[in-house]
Design a protein around this motif. Structure first.
Motif, PDB file in Angstrom:
ATOM      1  N   LEU A   1       0.834  -1.196   0.000  1.00 45.77           N
ATOM      2  CA  LEU A   1       0.000   0.000   0.000  1.00 45.77           C
ATOM      3  C   LEU A   1       0.871   1.250   0.000  1.00 45.77           C
ATOM      4  O   LEU A   1       1.877   1.301   0.697  1.00 45.77           O
ATOM      5  CB  LEU A   1      -0.887   0.041   1.244  1.00 45.77           C
ATOM      6  N   SER A   2       0.485   2.226  -0.808  1.00 48.59           N
ATOM      7  CA  SER A   2       1.127   3.531  -0.693  1.00 48.59           C
ATOM      8  C   SER A   2       0.167   4.634  -1.114  1.00 48.59           C
ATOM      9  O   SER A   2      -0.813   4.378  -1.818  1.00 48.59           O
ATOM     10  CB  SER A   2       2.416   3.598  -1.494  1.00 48.59           C
ATOM     11  N   CYS A   3       0.431   5.823  -0.655  1.00 47.94           N
ATOM     12  CA  CYS A   3      -0.433   6.971  -0.981  1.00 47.94           C
ATOM     13  C   CYS A   3       0.449   8.150  -1.348  1.00 47.94           C
ATOM     14  O   CYS A   3       1.600   8.244  -0.930  1.00 47.94           O
ATOM     15  CB  CYS A   3      -1.269   7.391   0.222  1.00 47.94           C
TER      16      CYS A   3
ATOM     17  N   GLN B   1       0.192  12.550  -1.739  1.00 45.67           N
ATOM     18  CA  GLN B   1      -0.642  13.732  -1.503  1.00 45.67           C
ATOM     19  C   GLN B   1      -0.852  14.509  -2.796  1.00 45.67           C
ATOM     20  O   GLN B   1       0.060  14.616  -3.609  1.00 45.67           O
ATOM     21  CB  GLN B   1       0.053  14.645  -0.503  1.00 45.67           C
TER      22      GLN B   1
ATOM     23  N   ALA C   1      -3.938  10.836  -1.305  1.00 40.11           N
ATOM     24  CA  ALA C   1      -4.210  11.169   0.099  1.00 40.11           C
ATOM     25  C   ALA C   1      -4.712  12.604   0.205  1.00 40.11           C
ATOM     26  O   ALA C   1      -4.008  13.503   0.685  1.00 40.11           O
ATOM     27  CB  ALA C   1      -2.964  10.940   0.949  1.00 40.11           C
TER      28      ALA C   1
ATOM     29  N   HIS D   1      -5.095  14.198   3.799  1.00 40.66           N
ATOM     30  CA  HIS D   1      -3.843  14.713   4.365  1.00 40.66           C
ATOM     31  C   HIS D   1      -3.526  16.124   3.874  1.00 40.66           C
ATOM     32  O   HIS D   1      -2.885  16.899   4.573  1.00 40.66           O
ATOM     33  CB  HIS D   1      -2.674  13.777   4.008  1.00 40.66           C
TER      34      HIS D   1
ATOM     35  N   TYR E   1      -1.798  13.929  11.980  1.00 42.83           N
ATOM     36  CA  TYR E   1      -1.583  13.427  10.623  1.00 42.83           C
ATOM     37  C   TYR E   1      -1.034  11.990  10.574  1.00 42.83           C
ATOM     38  O   TYR E   1      -1.543  11.154   9.826  1.00 42.83           O
ATOM     39  CB  TYR E   1      -0.652  14.452   9.979  1.00 42.83           C
TER      40      TYR E   1
ATOM     41  N   MET F   1      -2.504   8.543   8.700  1.00 43.50           N
ATOM     42  CA  MET F   1      -1.655   7.737   7.824  1.00 43.50           C
ATOM     43  C   MET F   1      -1.627   6.278   8.305  1.00 43.50           C
ATOM     44  O   MET F   1      -1.655   5.345   7.495  1.00 43.50           O
ATOM     45  CB  MET F   1      -0.245   8.341   7.782  1.00 43.50           C
TER      46      MET F   1
ATOM     47  N   ASP G   1      -4.746   4.741   7.058  1.00 47.10           N
ATOM     48  CA  ASP G   1      -4.621   4.439   5.614  1.00 47.10           C
ATOM     49  C   ASP G   1      -3.973   3.074   5.419  1.00 47.10           C
ATOM     50  O   ASP G   1      -4.378   2.277   4.579  1.00 47.10           O
ATOM     51  CB  ASP G   1      -3.688   5.437   4.906  1.00 47.10           C
ATOM     52  N   ILE G   2      -2.938   2.874   6.196  1.00 47.71           N
ATOM     53  CA  ILE G   2      -2.145   1.659   6.026  1.00 47.71           C
ATOM     54  C   ILE G   2      -2.886   0.454   6.601  1.00 47.71           C
ATOM     55  O   ILE G   2      -3.114  -0.551   5.919  1.00 47.71           O
ATOM     56  CB  ILE G   2      -0.776   1.827   6.724  1.00 47.71           C
TER      57      ILE G   2
ATOM     58  N   VAL H   1       5.047  -1.415   2.847  1.00 43.66           N
ATOM     59  CA  VAL H   1       4.691  -0.028   2.547  1.00 43.66           C
ATOM     60  C   VAL H   1       5.946   0.687   2.036  1.00 43.66           C
ATOM     61  O   VAL H   1       6.895   0.878   2.792  1.00 43.66           O
ATOM     62  CB  VAL H   1       4.150   0.700   3.802  1.00 43.66           C
TER      63      VAL H   1
ATOM     64  N   VAL I   1       8.088   3.646   1.420  1.00 47.75           N
ATOM     65  CA  VAL I   1       8.122   5.045   1.867  1.00 47.75           C
ATOM     66  C   VAL I   1       9.521   5.618   1.715  1.00 47.75           C
ATOM     67  O   VAL I   1      10.508   4.897   1.820  1.00 47.75           O
ATOM     68  CB  VAL I   1       7.720   5.215   3.361  1.00 47.75           C
TER      69      VAL I   1
ATOM     70  N   GLN J   1       9.214   9.702   5.419  1.00 49.66           N
ATOM     71  CA  GLN J   1       7.999   9.089   5.959  1.00 49.66           C
ATOM     72  C   GLN J   1       8.290   7.867   6.835  1.00 49.66           C
ATOM     73  O   GLN J   1       7.371   7.218   7.329  1.00 49.66           O
ATOM     74  CB  GLN J   1       7.060   8.675   4.812  1.00 49.66           C
TER      75      GLN J   1
HETATM   76  N1  TRP Z   1       2.223  11.157   4.269  1.00 49.05           N
HETATM   77  C1  TRP Z   1       2.648  10.691   2.983  1.00 49.05           C
HETATM   78  C2  TRP Z   1       3.465  11.779   2.262  1.00 49.05           C
HETATM   79  O1  TRP Z   1       3.253  12.936   2.501  1.00 49.05           O
HETATM   80  C3  TRP Z   1       1.486  10.314   2.130  1.00 49.05           C
HETATM   81  C4  TRP Z   1       0.713   9.216   2.735  1.00 49.05           C
HETATM   82  C5  TRP Z   1      -0.516   9.324   3.340  1.00 49.05           C
HETATM   83  C6  TRP Z   1       1.110   7.865   2.822  1.00 49.05           C
HETATM   84  N2  TRP Z   1      -0.935   8.104   3.762  1.00 49.05           N
HETATM   85  C7  TRP Z   1       0.039   7.187   3.465  1.00 49.05           C
HETATM   86  C8  TRP Z   1       2.246   7.151   2.383  1.00 49.05           C
HETATM   87  C9  TRP Z   1       0.100   5.809   3.705  1.00 49.05           C
HETATM   88  C10 TRP Z   1       2.302   5.779   2.634  1.00 49.05           C
HETATM   89  C11 TRP Z   1       1.224   5.127   3.296  1.00 49.05           C
HETATM   90  O2  TRP Z   1       4.280  11.440   1.445  1.00 49.05           O
END
Ligand code: TRP
Length: 336
Positions: free
Chosen positions: A14-16, A18, A49, A52, A135, A139, A142-143, A151, A153, A157
């Motif tokens: 999983l990854s997100c 912004q 995301a 966020h 925040y 996150m 999310d995970i 994950v 990152v 992060q």
């Molecule tokens: N906080 C991360 C960033 O700014 C983005 C993010 C939000 C994220 N939720 C996440 C990354 C969950 C990995 C998993 O880059």
């Protein structure tokens, strides 16, 4: 016996990202390019995301455009919405809901130690809101909703992923097994791209000097111009070393987009000037990004088609998120 014959389950990732402004060459080479590779090997969930993003003040019209644009860009990169789950975070309400359960199991002290919070609250001193503080809990939600094994990152992060793991372990110990404790995924390749104007700083879209960063969607001319102006030293020697941070950054970028090794690059440009090298880097970056930009321009035109995809993505995501969320609610003692 029968287990041996079954195809092994793919690991979950999983990854997100912004949707805060233009995504840069740094985002591409540092993270997004790897997402494309990972979709071949893993069962991937990727999200924009957007929740966020409002931890810092956003203009509503621009925010909406950026959410669309970030989602479209993920598709333009070649991430397959059928093979992966690609969605917009705010479309799956379980993220905010789980975040509350997790908040009540997170200590004020541990959040206060987050270095990004310290940095951001100094930078946005007139808006140190509670969301900016919590925040990392969002996150973590999310995970943990998707029970990923891995994950990916970046360095900035890592601390947030650590806290997500701590929260998961603590929750599981208190209430029973609900969450998978994920590992950080450090991709084999992943370049750390520095500013073209100050190679001691990471390339960032919030840099006021527009020549310091390249957007994934920049035109070919802009890309080449920015590389021509990139700061280097006076040694005029295409060689990778600490003292030549500017030229080393260009070598890193050229290596990431061409797949050539540092030694090959040094050989290719030995005896040649920086001018020639900068143009070669600019052109290969522009050639790499051109098909992405072309795909993006097509995708962003058709908002209806985009809507179908992000709604399907949200449905797929919610199916998984709901199960985890309700399990957590039940374990905590809520009436379902
Ligand atoms: N906080 C991360 C960033 O700014 C983005 C993010 C939000 C994220 N939720 C996440 C990354 C969950 C990995 C998993 O880059």
């Amino acid at each position: 016996m029968s287990e041996i014959l079954q195809t092994p389950q793919k690991k979950k990732v999983l990854s997100c990202i912004q949707p805060s402004g233009m995504l840069t060459l740094g985002n591409y080479l540092g993270a997004l390019k790897n997402w494309c590779t990972m979709q071949e090997e893993f069962d991937c969930t990727f999200a924009v995301a957007d929740l966020h993003a409002i931890t810092v003040r956003q203009d509503p019209t621009k925010l909406r455009a950026q959410i669309y644009s970030t989602y479209a860009l993920l598709l333009a990169l070649g991430l397959d919405p059928q093979k992966n789950t690609i969605f917009i975070q705010s479309h799956v309400p379980e993220h905010a809901c789980l975040s509350w359960l997790l908040s009540c199991n997170t200590q004020f002290g541990e959040m206060s130690r987050m270095t990004q919070f310290k940095d951001k609250s100094a930078k946005h001193a007139n808006n140190v809101n509670v969301g900016l503080f919590s925040y990392p809990v969002l996150m973590a939600a999310d995970i943990l909703l998707y029970k990923p094994d891995l994950v990916p990152v970046g360095a900035d992060q890592k601390q947030h992923l650590e806290i997500a793991r701590d929260i998961a372990i603590r929750f599981n110990n208190l209430y029973g097994d609900v969450f998978t404790v994920p590992d950080a995924y450090i991709p084999k390749t992943g370049a750390r791209v520095m500013s073209l104007q100050d190679p001691t700083k990471k390339m960032s879209k919030s840099d006021e000097n527009l020549n310091s960063w390249v957007a994934i969607l920049d035109s070919k001319d802009d890309i080449i111009r920015k590389f021509k102006r990139a700061v280097t030293d006076s040694n005029a020697n295409v060689h990778f070393c600490e003292e030549q941070a500017g030229i080393s950054n260009l070598i890193t970028i050229y290596s990431a987009v061409t797949g050539k090794s540092v030694a090959e690059i040094e050989k290719e440009f030995s005896g040649k000037g920086y001018g020639e090298f900068k143009i070669a880097v600019g052109e290969s970056v522009a050639d790499t990004l051109a098909p992405i930009k072309a795909a993006y321009d097509e995708i962003i035109k058709d908002k209806k088609a985009l809507e179908v995809l992000y709604k399907q993505g949200a449905e797929k995501a919610e199916y998984v998120a709901r199960k985890t969320y309700f399990k957590a609610m039940k374990k905590v003692g809520f009436v379902l």
